[in-house]
Design a protein around this motif. Sequence first.
Motif, short mmCIF file in Angstrom:
data_model
loop_
_atom_site.label_atom_id
_atom_site.label_comp_id
_atom_site.label_asym_id
_atom_site.label_seq_id
_atom_site.Cartn_x
_atom_site.Cartn_y
_atom_site.Cartn_z
N ARG A 136 1.01 -1.24 -0.05
CA ARG A 136 -0.06 0.03 -0.12
C ARG A 136 0.74 1.32 -0.09
NH1 ARG A 136 -2.66 -1.24 4.25
NH2 ARG A 136 -4.27 -2.46 3.10
N HIS A 137 1.85 1.22 0.83
CA HIS A 137 2.74 2.22 0.89
C HIS A 137 3.59 2.50 -0.71
CE1 HIS A 137 6.71 4.17 2.74
NE2 HIS A 137 6.25 5.17 1.87
N GLU A 138 3.89 1.47 -0.94
CA GLU A 138 4.49 1.74 -2.52
C GLU A 138 3.41 2.25 -3.70
OE1 GLU A 138 7.11 -1.49 -4.87
OE2 GLU A 138 5.03 -1.82 -5.01
N ARG A 193 1.42 6.90 -6.90
CA ARG A 193 0.22 7.69 -7.07
C ARG A 193 0.72 9.17 -7.02
NH1 ARG A 193 -3.66 5.56 -10.23
NH2 ARG A 193 -4.77 4.01 -9.15
N ASN A 194 1.49 9.47 -5.99
CA ASN A 194 2.13 10.80 -5.92
C ASN A 194 3.26 11.09 -6.97
OD1 ASN A 194 0.75 11.55 -3.55
ND2 ASN A 194 2.21 10.45 -2.20
N TYR A 249 7.42 15.80 -12.28
CA TYR A 249 8.02 16.14 -13.49
C TYR A 249 8.79 14.90 -14.24
CZ TYR A 249 11.72 18.11 -16.88
OH TYR A 249 12.47 18.23 -17.53
N ASP A 250 9.64 14.49 -13.29
CA ASP A 250 10.69 13.14 -13.64
C ASP A 250 10.06 11.97 -14.38
OD1 ASP A 250 12.74 14.55 -12.58
OD2 ASP A 250 13.16 13.11 -11.19
N ILE A 251 8.68 11.84 -14.08
CA ILE A 251 8.05 10.53 -14.80
C ILE A 251 7.60 11.16 -16.13
CG2 ILE A 251 5.69 11.15 -13.75
CD1 ILE A 251 5.44 8.00 -13.83
#
Length: 257
Positions: free
Chosen positions: A224-226, A231-232, A237-239
């Motif tokens: 869930r943390h991953e 999501r964030n 910008y990097d993605i």
Amino acid sequence: MSEAVSFEVRGRVGWITLMRPQARNAISKDMALAMAAQLREWRQDDAVRVVAVTATGPAFCAGADLKASGTPGPGEPDLLDTLVAFFDTLRAFPKPTIAAVNGLAIAGGLETVLACDFVIAAQSARFGDAHSNFGVFPGGGGAAVLPRKIPLNIAKYLLYTGESLPAADMKQYGLVAEVVADEELVARVQAIGDKLATKSPLVLRKMKKVADEAADKPLADALRHELLELRNHQRSYDITEGLRAFAEKRTPEFKGY
């Protein structure tokens, strides 16, 4: 301090080099304070994307400099306080950290290694705890972290006996990622650091956070943390730059946000 530990940035890799070969690079209070301070500075420096820790001479680090520990004044931190603060700062450093182990790493030297993300070792390197040899108890991760890095029975062997094991054995047990010829150690670690510096610093920082916290969580919580981090990250910008570069068949230029 320049005679005891040096700090240098090569490309985008910050190098911490212990320089007390005559004392097997034992860490003094001043050295621990200086290294923690430099890590805090590099934490805020976007030009530094990776940190490597190594040493000069036949030993990586033989632990704390107990001979020079002295007696602190009222309210002043002692050697243990400064060492633990250094280990904590290194362990919590948000960028990739590499232990470039050139020789013997025992006691606080092993704890320095354990605080890094992964280990590249010279063929001549050896690893051990050694506290039990002198009736000293570890305080920077020897008993608490070592069993999380290697099989419990091997960790207990090193803790109880005070013996050290060669780099090849520690690679087999999972502590060491690569073993290289002694003369190739610095160049190999620099090459790995240069490669990591081309990655998105945002992705590496988030990966490190999730991976470091995963062991203390149930699998469902870790997953869930991953997913929340992904999501964030989809707003970053990097993605966007990475996917655009992939489509345009060029090398991405990541900015870390």
